[in-house]
Design a protein around this motif. Structure first.
Motif: not given
Length: 341
Positions: A212-217, A219, A236, A238, A251
């Motif tokens: 999840r941390d790879q996709y800040q948009e 979060c 967690q 999305l 994304t």
């Protein structure tokens, strides 16, 4: 949603815009085979457990047998080529559905789950709109369902839910991607936990953190207007709300594929517990999930706008959340007439 009829449609549109709902190739032959060509002999024999009679609508008149349809017979036209509202409108989430179909075909032993014809597809008589659905079962999943709504610019929706068999206490995979015009784009994707027990979350949800941390948009957090984030949702998940559809392919698409691939690897790495006590417990937890979702899902308003209230309720309880039952709505209390002195 600007064209939705009546005040109910307008209210639904406003609510939806401020919260969440929470969700190339042209085959010349049927998209799915009955079993995988590779490794089919490595799995136990798998037979369809559900009979057509058992899947009649809850409210069907005694003795009436509804016509059932399969999904494989309707996959030859995927991906759809053009929006029902005209070629100028994008089928925004069609690449997601196309990818998921192909992914399932390659990685699962799919079997059709027949369901009622009137729930499989509907064309709106009010305005250009179509809804079509498919569902399957596998050795690991008792039900995987997919639904796509195309109403041109007014609505593009892709929804899919994966229910593990009752021998697994694993989360339910929930996918809900929506767009109501180019400036109202919503996305929610989650491994929806059946329990909030810390050990359960550590086992199933914590491994999502680095992903999840790879996709800040993606979060964001849900508003709580429709759903309780602490019930059947994980920390967690999305979630995103965009004012343009640019991030959908940039994304959301790669995140979607990564989450689905991870989820299937988790399920296929588990050993099922088919003891009566265990399966009864999981069955009840999944039933609670369906009941909660059926009562909370604001998409019922969208279904009602395009296909009517009766069909919307039928579709919700007999396809989307088939372990749920309708809840009788309380009628407003009648006001006593004011007595004059």
């Amino acid at each position: 949603t600007d064209n939705m009829a009546g005040s109910r449609g307008v209210v639904f549109a406003v609510l939806l815009a401020s919260s969440t709902l929470a969700a190339a190739f042209t085959p010349t032959a049927p998209l799915f085979a009955s079993t995988r060509s590779l490794g089919a002999n490595l799995r136990p024999q798998f037979t369809l457990r559900s009979s057509p009679i058992a899947r009649q609508p809850k409210c069907a008149p005694l003795g009436l047998q509804a016509k059932l349809v399969t999904s494989d017979d309707r996959t030859g036209n995927i991906p759809w080529k053009e929006s029902v509202a005209g070629s100028e409108h994008r089928l925004l989430y069609m690449p997601f559905m196309e990818w998921q179909f192909e992914f399932m075909r390659k990685n699962l032993e799919l079997k059709d789950l027949p369901f009622r014809e009137e729930l499989s597809r509907q064309d709106s008589k009010k305005k250009p709109a179509i809804i079509e659905s498919w569902q399957y079962e596998t050795p690991e999943f008792r039900k995987i369902r997919l639904t796509y709504i195309d109403a041109g610019q007014n609505a593009q929706v892709f929804n899919s839910v994966w229910y593990p068999r009752h021998g697994y206490d694993a989360p339910i995979l929930g996918i809900d991607f929506l767009a109501f015009g180019p400036k109202k784009v919503l996305a929610i994707l989650d491994l929806q936990p059946l329990s909030q027990d810390p050990e359960y979350l550590k086992k199933y949800i914590d491994p999502l953190i680095p992903m999840r941390d790879q996709y800040q948009e993606l979060c964001g957090r849900m508003s709580g207007r429709f759903y309780d984030e602490a019930q059947f949702f994980s920390r967690q998940l999305l979630f995103a709300r965009f004012d343009n559809d640019g991030p959908v392919m940039e994304t959301l698409f790669p995140a979607f594929k990564e989450y689905v691939e991870h989820y299937l690897s988790v399920i296929q790495g588990l050993t099922p517990d088919d003891s009566p006590e265990y399966t009864a417990k999981v069955k009840e937890m999944q039933r609670e999930y369906d009941q909660y979702s059926a009562e909370k899902d604001p998409a019922v308003g969208l279904f009602t706008t395009y296909w009517g209230a009766e069909w919307a309720e039928d579709f919700t309880h007999n396809f989307l959340f088939s372990d749920s039952v309708p809840v009788k709505k309380e009628e407003p209390a009648k006001k006593e007439p004011v007595k004059k002195d």
